[in-house]
Design an enzyme around this catalytic site. Structure first.
Site, PDB file in Angstrom:
ATOM      1  CE  LYS A 171      48.852  57.762  70.569  1.00  0.00           C
ATOM      2  NZ  LYS A 171      49.694  58.763  69.900  1.00  0.00           N
ATOM      3  N   GLY A 200      60.063  66.196  69.569  1.00  0.00           N
ATOM      4  CA  GLY A 200      58.612  66.070  69.623  1.00  0.00           C
ATOM      5  C   GLY A 200      57.965  66.619  70.882  1.00  0.00           C
TER       6      GLY A 200
HETATM    7  P1  NDP Z   1      55.014  52.593  64.394  1.00  0.00           P
HETATM    8  O1  NDP Z   1      55.611  51.396  65.026  1.00  0.00           O
HETATM    9  O2  NDP Z   1      53.578  52.587  63.996  1.00  0.00           O
HETATM   10  O3  NDP Z   1      55.838  52.924  63.028  1.00  0.00           O
HETATM   11  C1  NDP Z   1      57.228  52.943  63.030  1.00  0.00           C
HETATM   12  C2  NDP Z   1      57.744  53.562  61.734  1.00  0.00           C
HETATM   13  O4  NDP Z   1      59.143  53.744  61.885  1.00  0.00           O
HETATM   14  C3  NDP Z   1      57.544  52.691  60.486  1.00  0.00           C
HETATM   15  O5  NDP Z   1      57.316  53.542  59.385  1.00  0.00           O
HETATM   16  C4  NDP Z   1      58.911  51.977  60.358  1.00  0.00           C
HETATM   17  O6  NDP Z   1      59.258  51.637  59.029  1.00  0.00           O
HETATM   18  C5  NDP Z   1      59.823  53.084  60.834  1.00  0.00           C
HETATM   19  N1  NDP Z   1      61.122  52.647  61.357  1.00  0.00           N
HETATM   20  C6  NDP Z   1      61.363  51.960  62.510  1.00  0.00           C
HETATM   21  N2  NDP Z   1      62.690  51.816  62.713  1.00  0.00           N
HETATM   22  C7  NDP Z   1      63.303  52.426  61.648  1.00  0.00           C
HETATM   23  C8  NDP Z   1      64.674  52.618  61.277  1.00  0.00           C
HETATM   24  N3  NDP Z   1      65.683  52.172  62.037  1.00  0.00           N
HETATM   25  N4  NDP Z   1      64.921  53.299  60.133  1.00  0.00           N
HETATM   26  C9  NDP Z   1      63.906  53.772  59.352  1.00  0.00           C
HETATM   27  N5  NDP Z   1      62.597  53.616  59.663  1.00  0.00           N
HETATM   28  C10 NDP Z   1      62.313  52.945  60.790  1.00  0.00           C
HETATM   29  O7  NDP Z   1      55.351  53.817  65.368  1.00  0.00           O
HETATM   30  P2  NDP Z   1      54.529  55.192  65.530  1.00  0.00           P
HETATM   31  O8  NDP Z   1      54.231  55.698  64.164  1.00  0.00           O
HETATM   32  O9  NDP Z   1      53.408  54.990  66.461  1.00  0.00           O
HETATM   33  O10 NDP Z   1      55.563  56.139  66.291  1.00  0.00           O
HETATM   34  C11 NDP Z   1      56.664  56.747  65.615  1.00  0.00           C
HETATM   35  C12 NDP Z   1      57.319  57.736  66.550  1.00  0.00           C
HETATM   36  O11 NDP Z   1      56.499  58.886  66.759  1.00  0.00           O
HETATM   37  C13 NDP Z   1      57.594  57.155  67.938  1.00  0.00           C
HETATM   38  O12 NDP Z   1      58.931  57.411  68.234  1.00  0.00           O
HETATM   39  C14 NDP Z   1      56.672  57.917  68.863  1.00  0.00           C
HETATM   40  O13 NDP Z   1      57.264  58.128  70.123  1.00  0.00           O
HETATM   41  C15 NDP Z   1      56.508  59.236  68.122  1.00  0.00           C
HETATM   42  N6  NDP Z   1      55.263  59.952  68.481  1.00  0.00           N
HETATM   43  C16 NDP Z   1      55.364  61.164  69.095  1.00  0.00           C
HETATM   44  C17 NDP Z   1      54.241  61.882  69.455  1.00  0.00           C
HETATM   45  C18 NDP Z   1      54.393  63.215  70.142  1.00  0.00           C
HETATM   46  O14 NDP Z   1      53.406  63.749  70.681  1.00  0.00           O
HETATM   47  N7  NDP Z   1      55.557  63.816  70.144  1.00  0.00           N
HETATM   48  C19 NDP Z   1      52.882  61.377  69.184  1.00  0.00           C
HETATM   49  C20 NDP Z   1      52.872  60.099  68.493  1.00  0.00           C
HETATM   50  C21 NDP Z   1      54.034  59.426  68.185  1.00  0.00           C
HETATM   51  P3  NDP Z   1      58.760  50.249  58.318  1.00  0.00           P
HETATM   52  O15 NDP Z   1      57.287  50.386  58.103  1.00  0.00           O
HETATM   53  O16 NDP Z   1      59.488  50.183  57.026  1.00  0.00           O
HETATM   54  O17 NDP Z   1      59.119  49.169  59.281  1.00  0.00           O
END
Ligand code: NDP
Length: 268
Positions: free
Chosen positions: A66, A237
């Site tokens: 993306k 989602g």
């Molecule tokens: P990123 O890798 O960009 O971000 C991950 C985020 O999750 C960060 O804020 C990270 O925190 C946090 N995180 C990861 N593991 C943990 C944990 N165990 N506990 C707390 N926080 C955690 O991922 P995306 O933002 O791209 O995606 C996030 C989710 O959204 C995915 O699961 C994806 O599948 C979903 N999604 C769904 C869509 C839909 O159409 N339904 C569309 C787009 C995304 P930190 O920064 O502190 O590490």
């Protein structure tokens, strides 16, 4: 010949987009062909340019491309610019239009499918990654009371809040500092993919809180199970996925399909 579209990603085999868009096309009488395209991790651009060069009309972009799609776009919508990411490409001559329909998809799922008006609501957003950036502007455009962001790395939450501060009231805190109750709690972390959940306290939920996990899953995620235990109504989602697809279809074809038959097709 049918107009050609594709979803590009790596991996992409799991994507439901071809089925969803084929159903939209049948319903609206549009003559399109929609396929999956696996791009090599180090050569997204060649894959996209080849598809466009062969007459492709548009693409959906999924993980991990993306941000590269954002860089490749010659023109961006405001929501894509603010998200810093593109999930929808439209090709027109030499121009590549980049849009981001994820946030509009989430808002449509909350307002149309869950029947909740976001106006005046108190929203808690968990996570500050790509998905969180994508949903902020469309949520703020619905005029909530405020959005509160919590993230493990609080500096990333502050950065996210800073980008959108001109569009509404935004607060930031650690998970541990969360005390109040919210109308909507959105899990935009990727914790669910590891069958884990963010360390959100039960105090944020009240009866009728809508708790929405952006991960789509056949079974409730740990976040959904937890929220439900404390009285929240829960969604995964899948609705956002279908609604963002409808928004992309509209960007390409100028008609917004009815999403209800797609939910029925997938047994939702
Ligand atoms: P990123 O890798 O960009 O971000 C991950 C985020 O999750 C960060 O804020 C990270 O925190 C946090 N995180 C990861 N593991 C943990 C944990 N165990 N506990 C707390 N926080 C955690 O991922 P995306 O933002 O791209 O995606 C996030 C989710 O959204 C995915 O699961 C994806 O599948 C979903 N999604 C769904 C869509 C839909 O159409 N339904 C569309 C787009 C995304 P930190 O920064 O502190 O590490």
């Amino acid at each position: 010949m049918s107009d050609r579209y594709a979803v590009v990603g790596n991996p992409v085999g799991h994507s439901k987009s071809p089925e969803i868009h084929t159903l939209f096309a049948q319903q609206t009488g549009q003559d399109i062909e929609y396929t999956r395209l696996l791009a090599p991790l180090n050569d997204f651009k060649t894959t996209v340019m080849r598809f466009a060069g062969e007459g492709g009309h548009g693409m959906n972009v999924t993980v991990p491309f993306k941000f590269e799609a954002f860089d490749l776009s010659s023109q961006l919508t405001l929501r894509a610019k603010m998200a810093g990411a593109v999930n929808t490409l439209r090709f027109d001559g030499a121009a590549i239009y980049g849009d981001n329909t994820d946030g509009a998809g989430l808002v449509a799922d909350i307002t149309r499918n869950a029947g909740l008006s976001l106006s005046g609501s108190r929203i808690l957003l968990l996570g500050a990654g790509g998905a969180a950036y994508g949903v902020m502007l469309p949520l703020l455009e619905r005029k909530p009371d405020f959005i509160h962001i919590a993230n493990l790395d609080e500096s990333k939450a502050r950065e996210l809040a800073g980008r959108f501060s001109a569009y509404g009231k935004i607060a930031v805190s650690s998970y541990g500092a969360l005390r109040e109750r919210f109308d909507v709690v959105i899990n935009a972390t990727s914790a669910g993919l590891q069958n884990a959940m963010p360390p959100v306290p039960s105090a944020v939920f009240q009866e009728n809180t809508l708790a929405l996990d952006l991960v789509y899953a056949d079974n409730p995620t740990p976040f959904m199970t937890f929220a439900n235990r404390y009285g929240a109504k829960v969604r995964d989602g899948f609705g956002m996925l279908v609604e963002q697809a409808a928004e992309s279809f509209c960007v390409w074809r100028g008609v917004r399909p009815d999403t209800k038959p797609v939910f029925a097709f997938f047994g939702r």
